[in-house]
Design an enzyme around this catalytic site. Structure first.
Site, PDB file in Angstrom:
ATOM      1  N   SER A 240       0.839  -1.194   0.000  1.00 44.50           N
ATOM      2  CA  SER A 240       0.000   0.000   0.000  1.00 44.50           C
ATOM      3  C   SER A 240       0.877   1.248   0.000  1.00 44.50           C
ATOM      4  O   SER A 240       2.099   1.158   0.082  1.00 44.50           O
ATOM      5  CB  SER A 240      -0.912  -0.006   1.225  1.00 44.50           C
ATOM      6  OG  SER A 240      -0.122   0.197   2.380  1.00 44.50           O
ATOM      7  N   LYS A 241       0.204   2.371  -0.044  1.00 44.43           N
ATOM      8  CA  LYS A 241       0.903   3.660  -0.174  1.00 44.43           C
ATOM      9  C   LYS A 241       1.981   3.886   0.878  1.00 44.43           C
ATOM     10  O   LYS A 241       2.967   4.561   0.631  1.00 44.43           O
ATOM     11  CB  LYS A 241      -0.115   4.798  -0.090  1.00 44.43           C
ATOM     12  CG  LYS A 241      -0.868   5.002  -1.381  1.00 44.43           C
ATOM     13  CD  LYS A 241      -1.476   6.402  -1.409  1.00 44.43           C
ATOM     14  CE  LYS A 241      -1.997   6.778  -2.766  1.00 44.43           C
ATOM     15  NZ  LYS A 241      -3.013   5.888  -3.318  1.00 44.43           N
ATOM     16  N   ARG A 242       1.764   3.299   2.067  1.00 42.84           N
ATOM     17  CA  ARG A 242       2.773   3.556   3.106  1.00 42.84           C
ATOM     18  C   ARG A 242       4.117   2.931   2.741  1.00 42.84           C
ATOM     19  O   ARG A 242       5.148   3.279   3.306  1.00 42.84           O
ATOM     20  CB  ARG A 242       2.277   3.082   4.474  1.00 42.84           C
ATOM     21  CG  ARG A 242       2.273   1.599   4.663  1.00 42.84           C
ATOM     22  CD  ARG A 242       1.482   1.183   5.898  1.00 42.84           C
ATOM     23  NE  ARG A 242       1.048  -0.190   5.743  1.00 42.84           N
ATOM     24  CZ  ARG A 242       1.756  -1.230   6.132  1.00 42.84           C
ATOM     25  NH1 ARG A 242       2.925  -1.063   6.697  1.00 42.84           N
ATOM     26  NH2 ARG A 242       1.291  -2.455   5.943  1.00 42.84           N
ATOM     27  N   GLY A 244       5.290   2.975  -0.428  1.00 45.11           N
ATOM     28  CA  GLY A 244       5.852   3.725  -1.556  1.00 45.11           C
ATOM     29  C   GLY A 244       4.816   3.816  -2.658  1.00 45.11           C
ATOM     30  O   GLY A 244       3.620   3.615  -2.415  1.00 45.11           O
TER      31      GLY A 244
END
Ligand code: GLU
Length: 479
Positions: A240-242, A244
């Protein structure tokens, strides 16, 4: 049998890297078998629908060079037909109208919660006659799911997976407003499109059991399923976005090559011995479902970089030029192809630059010094190096450059060595670093001796003089 695969993204406004991998596997499998690869947009959620979001998917597919056959299918466009199939299922005795009120359903839900059962609908309208239908309730259509026994999916990746039928509800296939549910539309579309193999994320495995009920009820062949383990982040959690960047366009914007991305995504869940570099021609020859891994692969940014570095280093200069021209236009407002000075200078260092660039953006940034025009700015690191008492060294370089006819990689290196022994205890780095910072405004470039040769004596003197003046007047410009 002709193999037919499909990629059916929901247009969410971005293309997740996991979806890109799914698209790639379906594309490779179809192409490997000389079959068809179809694109369907699952656009039934009209509240979130936008043409722009569909465009993002098409752009992603085009960038990854995953070409599809025929027209793009819109799931929404088939809604009337999907609804017809729901009514046909009623006629066949495989589905039924359910007139439960919201209150009745709420009661059933509460009861199921208390009893801890996973399915909640008690199938009360499965046997009731339509003549008992209450006034004022618009019915839904529910499928008659099997009650006894179990349903097994022979999944090509997950193996044989069985669920007990009493966990499968008589789920809704047509809503009371006449719109088909996702579960029904997917099956009808896949059948109509002649899909033979479904490769998709294993978050859809649960849907497969329900979809099989619809296939069976219609007497249609169920396609072969292959549910792929999801992609995890480096720490093992769902990617997920956390962790990258997760969307395809972000990777494009960061300067990854589509062929490198395909290679990386291929390896992210599929293997061919220990091969890491697998060009698309080889992938097309070798791809099979059997070699898809059963456990989730972890996204490895360093590996992606190393694969991209490989593809950049092995690309032709012409190809890279085409790839970096728009980036230069965007970032530096320079049309490099019509800039003779730039093209000439780039030709002299492209081999060196491409042999170590991790991304196209890095290549662009490292080549940018070729066309800097005075007055230019200095990035943080270059600014600090220059501000840290570099003036004496720069002056000494300036004087020695003046006395040379022409700069070459070797004579600049010799010159720097002599300045180093006079002013920097013989430490070449103490001379080369400020020289690089002064000539490029950055701390990245090809070998600075070679860079000076490429710029030529006059330009080197001009740039040095600009920096020395700025330093003296304390006007060095930070980017
Ligand atoms: N639209 C679904 C998704 O984007 C795919 C459904 C399927 O592959 O059956 O996850």
């Amino acid at each position: 049998m002709t193999v037919v695969t499909r990629f059916p993204p929901s247009p969410t406004g971005f293309m997740h890297i996991g979806n890109a991998r799914t698209a790639l596997y379906n594309w490779l499998f179809a192409r490997h078998h000389g079959g068809k690869f179809l694109l369907r947009i699952e656009d039934t959620d009209r509240t979130r629908h936008s043409e722009e979001a569909v465009g993002v998917i098409m752009e992603g597919m085009k960038w990854l060079e995953l070409d599809w056959d025929g027209d793009v299918v819109s799931q929404f466009a088939g809604r009337e037909h999907h609804a017809d199939i729901a009514r046909q299922l009623v006629e066949k005795g495989q589905a039924y109208y359910c007139y439960c009120s919201p209150e009745e359903l709420e009661d059933m839900r509460n009861k199921a919660k208390e009893e801890g059962t996973s399915s909640f609908y008690d199938r009360r309208w499965r046997t009731r006659d339509i003549s008992e239908a209450p006034e004022g309730i618009k019915p839904v259509i529910r499928i008659k799911a099997p009650i006894d026994g179990a349903t097994t999916i022979e999944d090509k990746v997950q193996g044989s997976v069985t669920v007990k039928n009493d966990t499968l509800d008589d789920f809704i296939i047509l809503r009371s407003d006449g719109t088909p549910t996702y579960m029904l539309s997917v099956v009808v579309d896949d059948h109509d499109m002649g899909v033979t193999h479904i490769l998709r994320g294993d978050d859809h495995l649960n849907n497969a059991f329900r979809q099989k009920i619809i296939y069976d009820a219609m007497g249609w062949d169920t396609p072969v399923f292959a549910h792929l383990p999801l992609i995890h982040g480096p720490d093992g959690g769902k990617f997920s976005k956390r962790h990258g960047a997760t969307s395809v366009d972000e990777y494009k914007d960061m300067g990854y090559l589509p062929e490198a991305m395909r290679n990386y995504l291929l390896r992210l869940g599929w293997s061919h011995g220990d091969d890491e570099i697998i060009p698309t021609e080889k992938a097309l020859e070798w791809f099979n479902i059997e070699s898809i891994g059963k456990s989730p692969a972890r996204f490895d940014f360093a590996k992606l970089d190393s694969i991209n570095t490989h593809y950049i280093a092995h690309s032709t200069n012409e190809y890279l030029l085409d790839a970096i021209a728009p980036l230069f236009a965007d970032k530096y407002q320079i049309d490099i192809k019509t800039n003779d000075t730039f093209m000439h200078r780039l030709g002299a260092c492209m081999d060196e630059l491409k042999s170590r660039a991790k991304t196209l953006n890095q290549l662009v940034d490292e080549a940018a010094f070729l066309v800097k025009s005075i007055p230019y700015d200095f990035d943080e690191k270059a600014f600090n190096i220059l501000s840290d008492g570099s003036i004496q060294v720069l002056e000494a370089i300036y004087n020695q450059v003046q006395s040379l006819d022409k700069l070459t990689n070797d004579n600049v290196q010799e010159l720097c060595k002599s300045v180093a022994s006079d002013f920097a205890d013989g430490k070449l780095g103490k001379v080369a670093m400020p020289l690089r910072a002064a000539l490029t405004g950055t701390t990245v470039s090809p070998s600075i001796f070679h860079a000076a040769e490429i710029l030529g004596k006059d330009e080197v003197l001009e740039r040095l003089s600009y920096v020395m003046h700025s330093l003296k007047e304390e006007k060095l410009k930070k980017a």
